[in-house]
Design an enzyme around this catalytic site. Structure first.
Site, short mmCIF file in Angstrom:
data_model
loop_
_atom_site.label_atom_id
_atom_site.label_comp_id
_atom_site.label_asym_id
_atom_site.label_seq_id
_atom_site.Cartn_x
_atom_site.Cartn_y
_atom_site.Cartn_z
N ASP A 176 -0.72 77.04 46.00
CA ASP A 176 0.06 77.07 44.91
C ASP A 176 1.22 76.00 44.82
O ASP A 176 1.39 75.25 45.65
CB ASP A 176 0.47 78.22 44.45
CG ASP A 176 1.60 78.92 45.42
OD1 ASP A 176 1.87 78.33 46.58
OD2 ASP A 176 1.79 80.09 45.45
N ASN A 229 7.27 91.69 44.28
CA ASN A 229 6.58 92.40 42.98
C ASN A 229 4.97 92.30 43.26
O ASN A 229 4.48 92.60 42.56
CB ASN A 229 6.64 91.43 41.69
CG ASN A 229 6.25 90.29 41.67
OD1 ASN A 229 5.58 89.69 42.53
ND2 ASN A 229 6.46 89.31 40.76
N HIS A 268 3.11 89.71 44.37
CA HIS A 268 2.09 88.61 44.06
C HIS A 268 1.65 88.17 45.12
O HIS A 268 2.01 88.12 46.34
CB HIS A 268 2.97 87.56 43.14
CG HIS A 268 4.04 86.91 43.74
ND1 HIS A 268 5.24 86.70 43.13
CD2 HIS A 268 4.11 86.33 44.88
CE1 HIS A 268 5.88 85.69 43.98
NE2 HIS A 268 5.29 85.64 45.09
N GLU A 278 0.85 86.69 39.51
CA GLU A 278 1.86 87.57 39.18
C GLU A 278 1.11 88.87 38.65
O GLU A 278 0.22 88.99 38.05
CB GLU A 278 2.91 86.96 38.23
CG GLU A 278 3.33 85.71 38.98
CD GLU A 278 4.76 86.05 39.54
OE1 GLU A 278 4.54 87.05 40.58
OE2 GLU A 278 5.70 85.54 39.38
C1 F6R Z 1 4.19 80.45 48.17
C2 F6R Z 1 3.38 81.70 47.78
C3 F6R Z 1 4.22 82.86 47.40
C4 F6R Z 1 4.86 83.37 48.67
C5 F6R Z 1 5.64 84.91 48.41
C6 F6R Z 1 6.80 85.14 49.32
O1 F6R Z 1 3.17 79.50 48.39
O2 F6R Z 1 2.33 81.59 47.38
O3 F6R Z 1 3.32 84.07 47.01
O4 F6R Z 1 4.12 83.63 49.63
O5 F6R Z 1 6.32 84.44 47.10
O6 F6R Z 1 7.60 84.29 49.70
P1 F6R Z 1 8.52 84.27 51.08
O7 F6R Z 1 7.57 84.26 52.07
O8 F6R Z 1 9.45 83.23 50.89
O9 F6R Z 1 9.03 85.55 50.92
#
Ligand code: F6R
Length: 261
Positions: free
Chosen positions: A67, A137, A139, A144
């Protein structure tokens, strides 16, 4: 889902590196889907270390970014592309022809761009392994709550909970505002990967982990869709696993499966 409950974040990174390295040993030209964010960085670091030490050979892999924030270029320090290049593709020395990253500055026909990204994944033979982190949340990627569980690569608007978390943890230290939209592989893209590894560490992820594993499959917790995947492994530290009702059973099962598989 196979759930490993490990002592701490370091153990999660090492186990994730073991599983990824094992997959690449069996298929040197494996196609990897890569999350950015903080959680997988130590795993990427460990894979790079093993590669540079001659303990693993990742030179033939193909990488696809999961992403990207829209409005951030690949040179922005908070962009997913920058993170993946800095921590993984550059130190591995992968050629540009095998690095596929979503372009946060893309202008034009976004639907065609996203369809082309899906076509590039298909042309590479599909994702052999998708690495995921987990949002507080629920995701995965930037899919989301309320997203389509059948979605493919698409532009998304980030939810207020993600905006607040990422503003605080990533963008405030840079003195910038978090972008409000992103482009992400969809849940169906992720589910089409042959194997999925989700890493979650820390108490802030415990609620999302419990809902994803033990709640219903629902678009309100996109990670719950992994219940439908035939080969999804969750690597959790004690804090992230703390709200799982069956955590003792998962711990026993993972020890058993680790020895027998
Ligand atoms: C980032 C992504 C997000 C993160 C998620 C957790 O490329 O796809 O889904 O994996 O927001 O982020 P961290 O690891 O920073 O807690």
């Amino acid at each position: 889902m196979l759930i490993f409950i490990l002592p701490d974040a370091k153990a999660v990174s090492l186990k994730a590196a073991d599983l990824a390295a094992d997959l690449v040993r069996k298929k040197s030209g494996a196609v990897l889907g890569l999350a950015a964010g903080a959680t997988p960085l130590a795993m990427y670091g460990e894979l790079v270390r093993r590669h540079q030490a001659g303990e693993a050979d990742l030179s033939a892999i193909t990488a696809f970014g999961l992403d990207e924030y829209l409005s951030l270029g690949a040179d922005h320090p908070a962009s997913c592309a920058h993170t993946l290049r800095q921590h993984f593709t550059q130190p591995l020395g992968l050629p540009e022809s095998r690095i596929h990253l979503l372009d946060g500055l893309f202008q034009g026909d976004m639907a065609a761009y996203c369809a082309d990204y899906e076509a590039r994944i298909a042309k590479a033979g599909g994702l052999d392994l998708q690495i995921l982190g987990l949002g507080v949340n629920g995701h995965i990627g930037f899919n989301e709550p309320g997203c389509s569980l059948g979605g493919r690569t698409h532009p998304v608007c980030l939810r207020s909970s993600t905006l607040a978390t990422n503003q605080r943890t990533v963008f405030a230290p840079l003195g910038e505002d978090v972008p409000k939209s992103a482009v992400s592989m969809g849940v169906a893209t992720i589910l089409a990967a042959k194997r999925v590894l989700l890493l979650a560490t820390g108490a802030s992820k415990a609620d999302a982990v419990a809902k994803a594993v033990e709640g219903p499959v629902t678009a309100m917790i996109p990670a719950s869709a992994l219940q439908l995947h035939p080969d999804a492994t969750l690597l959790l530290d004690q804090a992230a696993a703390s709200r799982l009702l069956l955590k003792d059973d998962y711990a026993a099962e993972s020890v058993y499966l680790d020895k027998t598989l």
